[in-house]
Design a protein around this motif. Structure first.
Motif, PDB file in Angstrom:
ATOM      1  N   ASN A 219       0.818  -1.217   0.000  1.00  0.00           N
ATOM      2  CA  ASN A 219       0.000   0.000   0.000  1.00  0.00           C
ATOM      3  C   ASN A 219       0.853   1.268   0.000  1.00  0.00           C
ATOM      4  O   ASN A 219       0.501   2.253  -0.650  1.00  0.00           O
ATOM      5  CB  ASN A 219      -0.963  -0.001   1.186  1.00  0.00           C
ATOM      6  CG  ASN A 219      -2.089  -0.994   0.996  1.00  0.00           C
ATOM      7  OD1 ASN A 219      -2.438  -1.359  -0.128  1.00  0.00           O
ATOM      8  ND2 ASN A 219      -2.657  -1.450   2.100  1.00  0.00           N
ATOM      9  N   ARG A 220       1.980   1.250   0.708  1.00  0.00           N
ATOM     10  CA  ARG A 220       2.872   2.403   0.737  1.00  0.00           C
ATOM     11  C   ARG A 220       3.429   2.676  -0.664  1.00  0.00           C
ATOM     12  O   ARG A 220       3.425   3.809  -1.151  1.00  0.00           O
ATOM     13  CB  ARG A 220       4.005   2.178   1.738  1.00  0.00           C
ATOM     14  CG  ARG A 220       4.909   3.390   1.913  1.00  0.00           C
ATOM     15  CD  ARG A 220       6.040   3.160   2.921  1.00  0.00           C
ATOM     16  NE  ARG A 220       6.938   2.108   2.473  1.00  0.00           N
ATOM     17  CZ  ARG A 220       7.002   0.862   2.964  1.00  0.00           C
ATOM     18  NH1 ARG A 220       6.216   0.509   3.961  1.00  0.00           N
ATOM     19  NH2 ARG A 220       7.848  -0.017   2.495  1.00  0.00           N
TER      20      ARG A 220
ATOM     21  N   LYS B  64       2.135   1.653  -3.529  1.00  0.00           N
ATOM     22  CA  LYS B  64       1.022   2.042  -4.389  1.00  0.00           C
ATOM     23  C   LYS B  64       0.700   3.526  -4.215  1.00  0.00           C
ATOM     24  O   LYS B  64       0.480   4.241  -5.201  1.00  0.00           O
ATOM     25  CB  LYS B  64      -0.193   1.170  -4.071  1.00  0.00           C
ATOM     26  CG  LYS B  64      -1.362   1.369  -4.995  1.00  0.00           C
ATOM     27  CD  LYS B  64      -2.452   0.365  -4.659  1.00  0.00           C
ATOM     28  CE  LYS B  64      -3.647   0.541  -5.565  1.00  0.00           C
ATOM     29  NZ  LYS B  64      -4.682  -0.447  -5.281  1.00  0.00           N
ATOM     30  N   GLU B  65       0.685   3.988  -2.994  1.00  0.00           N
ATOM     31  CA  GLU B  65       0.404   5.403  -2.725  1.00  0.00           C
ATOM     32  C   GLU B  65       1.512   6.290  -3.298  1.00  0.00           C
ATOM     33  O   GLU B  65       1.224   7.351  -3.875  1.00  0.00           O
ATOM     34  CB  GLU B  65       0.253   5.640  -1.214  1.00  0.00           C
ATOM     35  CG  GLU B  65      -0.160   7.041  -0.856  1.00  0.00           C
ATOM     36  CD  GLU B  65      -1.465   7.483  -1.475  1.00  0.00           C
ATOM     37  OE1 GLU B  65      -1.591   8.670  -1.839  1.00  0.00           O
ATOM     38  OE2 GLU B  65      -2.390   6.649  -1.613  1.00  0.00           O
TER      39      GLU B  65
ATOM     40  N   ARG C 182       0.953   6.659  -6.989  1.00  0.00           N
ATOM     41  CA  ARG C 182      -0.183   7.550  -7.296  1.00  0.00           C
ATOM     42  C   ARG C 182       0.222   9.018  -7.223  1.00  0.00           C
ATOM     43  O   ARG C 182      -0.323   9.834  -7.953  1.00  0.00           O
ATOM     44  CB  ARG C 182      -1.330   7.301  -6.323  1.00  0.00           C
ATOM     45  CG  ARG C 182      -2.106   6.058  -6.615  1.00  0.00           C
ATOM     46  CD  ARG C 182      -3.286   5.950  -5.686  1.00  0.00           C
ATOM     47  NE  ARG C 182      -4.015   4.735  -5.958  1.00  0.00           N
ATOM     48  CZ  ARG C 182      -4.793   4.136  -5.101  1.00  0.00           C
ATOM     49  NH1 ARG C 182      -4.956   4.636  -3.902  1.00  0.00           N
ATOM     50  NH2 ARG C 182      -5.423   3.031  -5.420  1.00  0.00           N
ATOM     51  N   ARG C 183       1.145   9.340  -6.329  1.00  0.00           N
ATOM     52  CA  ARG C 183       1.570  10.727  -6.158  1.00  0.00           C
ATOM     53  C   ARG C 183       2.473  11.215  -7.284  1.00  0.00           C
ATOM     54  O   ARG C 183       2.691  12.398  -7.421  1.00  0.00           O
ATOM     55  CB  ARG C 183       2.269  10.904  -4.821  1.00  0.00           C
ATOM     56  CG  ARG C 183       1.281  10.986  -3.664  1.00  0.00           C
ATOM     57  CD  ARG C 183       1.950  11.358  -2.373  1.00  0.00           C
ATOM     58  NE  ARG C 183       1.958  10.135  -1.558  1.00  0.00           N
ATOM     59  CZ  ARG C 183       2.964   9.724  -0.825  1.00  0.00           C
ATOM     60  NH1 ARG C 183       4.082  10.397  -0.768  1.00  0.00           N
ATOM     61  NH2 ARG C 183       2.881   8.608  -0.130  1.00  0.00           N
TER      62      ARG C 183
END
Length: 138
Positions: A129-130, A132-133, A136-137
């Motif tokens: 998740n880290r 993936k985030e 996205r940024r």
């Protein structure tokens, strides 16, 4: 009936079977293939893949391995047919999509392939998740 040129003998290995299925999806969209398949788009095949995915999930819920295998194959074929149409539409190639998925899975599994190994499933999900985030940024 025109013989399917890629089917000279039964494939023997997993990569050969994968190649045969990719070639079949392309052949069915070609001039000697199926008129219905030729009429489909990447988007329409993707919609069929969604339906097949639902059937795959239902098959898993019944624990019928033969049904799971069949529905998995149907889902995979719809995805490959969608990719074949996408190639024809100039969107991407099967090869580029496979490469991109491979690179992404390696990158997202930094807890496996990097220095910071996951000690638990929760650690693995947190790492995923880290990353993936962060993606996205960008």
């Amino acid at each position: 009936m025109t013989p399917y040129p890629h089917w000279r003998k039964s494939p023997e290995t997993e990569p050969d079977w994968f190649e045969a299925l990719v070639n079949l999806a392309r052949y069915l969209r070609g001039p000697e293939g199926c008129p219905w398949d030729r009429e489909q788009t990447a988007r329409s095949f993707a919609a069929f893949a969604r339906e097949e995915c639902d059937e795959l999930i239902e098959a898993f819920e019944t624990d019928d391995n033969a049904e799971v295998e069949e529905e998995f194959g149907d889902t995979l074929f719809c995805l490959l047919a969608s990719a074949s149409a996408a190639e024809a539409e100039g969107r991407f190639t099967v090869e580029s999509a496979l490469r991109r998925a491979h690179e992404k899975m390696i990158r997202r599994h930094a807890h496996v392939f990097g220095d910071n190994k996951a000690a638990s499933p929760e650690d693995a999900v947190e790492s995923w998740n880290r990353i993936k985030e962060e993606e996205r940024r960008k």
